[in-house]
Design a protein around this motif. Structure first.
Motif, PDB file in Angstrom:
ATOM      1  N   ASN A   7       6.019  -3.692  -5.033  1.00  0.00           N
ATOM      2  CA  ASN A   7       7.040  -4.687  -4.701  1.00  0.00           C
ATOM      3  C   ASN A   7       7.804  -4.314  -3.430  1.00  0.00           C
ATOM      4  OD1 ASN A   7       6.433  -6.348  -6.815  1.00  0.00           O
ATOM      5  ND2 ASN A   7       8.075  -5.630  -8.138  1.00  0.00           N
ATOM      6  N   ASP A   8       7.732  -3.035  -3.037  1.00  0.00           N
ATOM      7  CA  ASP A   8       8.418  -2.589  -1.821  1.00  0.00           C
ATOM      8  C   ASP A   8       7.517  -2.640  -0.593  1.00  0.00           C
ATOM      9  OD1 ASP A   8      10.740  -2.058  -3.227  1.00  0.00           O
ATOM     10  OD2 ASP A   8      10.186   0.028  -3.627  1.00  0.00           O
ATOM     11  N   LEU A   9       6.228  -2.903  -0.814  1.00  0.00           N
ATOM     12  CA  LEU A   9       5.275  -2.897   0.293  1.00  0.00           C
ATOM     13  C   LEU A   9       5.260  -4.255   0.984  1.00  0.00           C
ATOM     14  CD1 LEU A   9       3.037  -1.449   1.872  1.00  0.00           C
ATOM     15  CD2 LEU A   9       1.419  -2.183   0.092  1.00  0.00           C
ATOM     16  N   LEU A  10       5.649  -4.281   2.268  1.00  0.00           N
ATOM     17  CA  LEU A  10       5.719  -5.523   3.026  1.00  0.00           C
ATOM     18  C   LEU A  10       4.382  -5.869   3.677  1.00  0.00           C
ATOM     19  CD1 LEU A  10       9.130  -4.929   4.825  1.00  0.00           C
ATOM     20  CD2 LEU A  10       8.723  -6.198   2.714  1.00  0.00           C
ATOM     21  N   LEU A  11       3.781  -4.869   4.325  1.00  0.00           N
ATOM     22  CA  LEU A  11       2.502  -5.098   4.990  1.00  0.00           C
ATOM     23  C   LEU A  11       1.819  -3.771   5.264  1.00  0.00           C
ATOM     24  CD1 LEU A  11       2.622  -4.618   8.454  1.00  0.00           C
ATOM     25  CD2 LEU A  11       4.373  -6.330   8.079  1.00  0.00           C
ATOM     26  N   VAL A  12       0.524  -3.861   5.515  1.00  0.00           N
ATOM     27  CA  VAL A  12      -0.285  -2.682   5.827  1.00  0.00           C
ATOM     28  C   VAL A  12      -0.936  -2.918   7.180  1.00  0.00           C
ATOM     29  CG1 VAL A  12      -2.141  -1.161   5.055  1.00  0.00           C
ATOM     30  CG2 VAL A  12      -0.774  -2.411   3.362  1.00  0.00           C
ATOM     31  N   GLU A  13      -0.782  -1.953   8.064  1.00  0.00           N
ATOM     32  CA  GLU A  13      -1.327  -2.059   9.416  1.00  0.00           C
ATOM     33  C   GLU A  13      -2.395  -0.995   9.626  1.00  0.00           C
ATOM     34  OE1 GLU A  13       0.289  -1.807  14.057  1.00  0.00           O
ATOM     35  OE2 GLU A  13       1.678  -1.613  12.349  1.00  0.00           O
ATOM     36  N   TYR A  38      -6.339   5.558  10.221  1.00  0.00           N
ATOM     37  CA  TYR A  38      -5.100   5.683   9.470  1.00  0.00           C
ATOM     38  C   TYR A  38      -4.544   4.306   9.113  1.00  0.00           C
ATOM     39  CZ  TYR A  38      -4.971  10.597  10.894  1.00  0.00           C
ATOM     40  OH  TYR A  38      -5.265  11.917  11.084  1.00  0.00           O
ATOM     41  N   LEU A  39      -3.659   4.310   8.143  1.00  0.00           N
ATOM     42  CA  LEU A  39      -2.932   3.094   7.785  1.00  0.00           C
ATOM     43  C   LEU A  39      -1.447   3.352   7.961  1.00  0.00           C
ATOM     44  CD1 LEU A  39      -4.704   2.005   4.473  1.00  0.00           C
ATOM     45  CD2 LEU A  39      -5.195   1.247   6.803  1.00  0.00           C
ATOM     46  N   TYR A  40      -0.761   2.326   8.381  1.00  0.00           N
ATOM     47  CA  TYR A  40       0.685   2.375   8.546  1.00  0.00           C
ATOM     48  C   TYR A  40       1.271   1.450   7.480  1.00  0.00           C
ATOM     49  CZ  TYR A  40       4.846   3.073  11.536  1.00  0.00           C
ATOM     50  OH  TYR A  40       6.052   3.447  12.054  1.00  0.00           O
ATOM     51  N   LYS A  71       9.970  -1.524   2.390  1.00  0.00           N
ATOM     52  CA  LYS A  71      11.286  -2.114   2.622  1.00  0.00           C
ATOM     53  C   LYS A  71      12.254  -1.126   3.259  1.00  0.00           C
ATOM     54  CE  LYS A  71      11.001  -5.645  -0.984  1.00  0.00           C
ATOM     55  NZ  LYS A  71      11.545  -6.138  -2.279  1.00  0.00           N
ATOM     56  N   ASN A  72      12.153   0.141   2.875  1.00  0.00           N
ATOM     57  CA  ASN A  72      13.133   1.120   3.351  1.00  0.00           C
ATOM     58  C   ASN A  72      12.539   2.285   4.125  1.00  0.00           C
ATOM     59  OD1 ASN A  72      15.391  -0.248   2.116  1.00  0.00           O
ATOM     60  ND2 ASN A  72      14.655   0.528   0.144  1.00  0.00           N
ATOM     61  N   GLU A  73      11.225   2.283   4.310  1.00  0.00           N
ATOM     62  CA  GLU A  73      10.602   3.390   5.035  1.00  0.00           C
ATOM     63  C   GLU A  73       9.208   2.997   5.511  1.00  0.00           C
ATOM     64  OE1 GLU A  73       9.547   6.823   2.659  1.00  0.00           O
ATOM     65  OE2 GLU A  73       9.522   5.601   0.845  1.00  0.00           O
ATOM     66  N   LYS A  74       8.597   3.849   6.318  1.00  0.00           N
ATOM     67  CA  LYS A  74       7.244   3.645   6.801  1.00  0.00           C
ATOM     68  C   LYS A  74       6.446   4.923   6.566  1.00  0.00           C
ATOM     69  CE  LYS A  74       8.775   0.385  10.327  1.00  0.00           C
ATOM     70  NZ  LYS A  74       8.900   0.104  11.784  1.00  0.00           N
ATOM     71  N   LEU A  75       5.222   4.762   6.088  1.00  0.00           N
ATOM     72  CA  LEU A  75       4.389   5.915   5.771  1.00  0.00           C
ATOM     73  C   LEU A  75       3.046   5.791   6.472  1.00  0.00           C
ATOM     74  CD1 LEU A  75       5.022   6.112   1.904  1.00  0.00           C
ATOM     75  CD2 LEU A  75       6.107   7.508   3.675  1.00  0.00           C
ATOM     76  N   ILE A  76       2.478   6.930   6.859  1.00  0.00           N
ATOM     77  CA  ILE A  76       1.136   6.972   7.432  1.00  0.00           C
ATOM     78  C   ILE A  76       0.187   7.560   6.405  1.00  0.00           C
ATOM     79  CG2 ILE A  76      -0.310   7.971   9.243  1.00  0.00           C
ATOM     80  CD1 ILE A  76       2.057   7.911  11.098  1.00  0.00           C
TER      81      ILE A  76
END
Length: 241
Positions: free
Chosen positions: A155-161, A166-168, A172-177
């Motif tokens: 529910n906190d995941l907005l999008l995956v790049e 790698y994936l970015y 909602k409150n942070e970004k992870l690689i």
């Protein structure tokens, strides 16, 4: 069969003429007004009942969105536009259908059938539902990042790049690689909530704020809609109309 009173508003006289010609072919539809002037429609609906308004989106004096906001629930709307990106915005209003120009009579007739079906439906009785005492736990995944496993709530995941190998993950409150491929990560996500819209992007559908041309806005992120994925995405948008 019930007579359905309708009006047509478009800033292009040829579009007005075409839709007027189509309406004349439907025996139980009464065309009350066909015009390029939005103020005539506002005055008309203030004085008399109109069941459905065929309305263009891009007009110079008042846009279709502005008109729908002003008219509220006084009538139902069928959007007529050459641009599909307004479909989601139109869903916020009393929209029955979204006709993409050029409009064929076959597509127009399907819209007529939808309007007739809605006019025959009986109101559903209101049923009071007791408030839930427990919420369903968030669905989650464990991902490997910085040499450790991290639990993320979907529910906190907005999008995956996707970034090569790698994936970015935009949360909602942070970004992870994450070391993973977009294809493999997509298989872990619920298809009802997420959709791949580009070779490099997966988005959470209920986080879309705006659709503009071939891109979507999710918080401060602008995500392009790839040609390969455009039809599937547009079909999803139309399912809400």
């Amino acid at each position: 069969m019930k007579t359905i009173r309708c009006a047509i508003l478009d800033d292009e006289p040829m579009a007005v003429a075409l839709l007027s010609k189509y309406v004349e072919k439907i025996s139980n539809f009464e065309l009350v007004k066909a015009t390029t002037n939005p103020f005539e429609i506002l005055e008309l609906i203030a004085k008399t009942n109109i069941d459905v308004l065929f309305i263009d989106i891009q007009m110079p004096e008042l846009t279709g969105i502005q008109m729908m906001e002003m008219l509220g629930n006084k009538t139902k709307f069928v959007i007529t536009s050459a641009y599909s990106e307004y479909a989601l915005k139109g869903y916020e209003h009393n929209v029955v259908d979204y006709l993409l120009k050029p409009i064929s009579f076959d597509r127009f007739y399907k819209c007529i059938q939808k309007i007739e079906s809605l006019s025959q439906e009986k109101p559903t009785p209101t049923v009071e539902v007791a408030p839930k005492t427990e919420e369903k736990p968030d669905e989650f995944l464990f991902i490997k990042t910085d040499g450790k496993l991290v639990k993320i709530n979907l529910n906190d995941l907005l999008l995956v790049e996707g970034l090569k190998d790698y994936l970015y993950l935009h949360l909602k409150n942070e970004k992870l690689i994450v070391l993973d491929t977009l294809k493999e990560f997509e298989a872990k996500l619920p298809v009802s909530d997420f959709m791949r819209v580009h070779k490099s992007y997966i988005i959470r559908l209920d986080q879309i704020e705006t659709i503009e041309r071939n891109r979507v806005f999710i918080q401060k992120n602008i995500v392009p809609i790839g040609e390969t994925y455009k039809t599937k995405f547009q079909d999803w948008v139309k399912s809400f109309l």
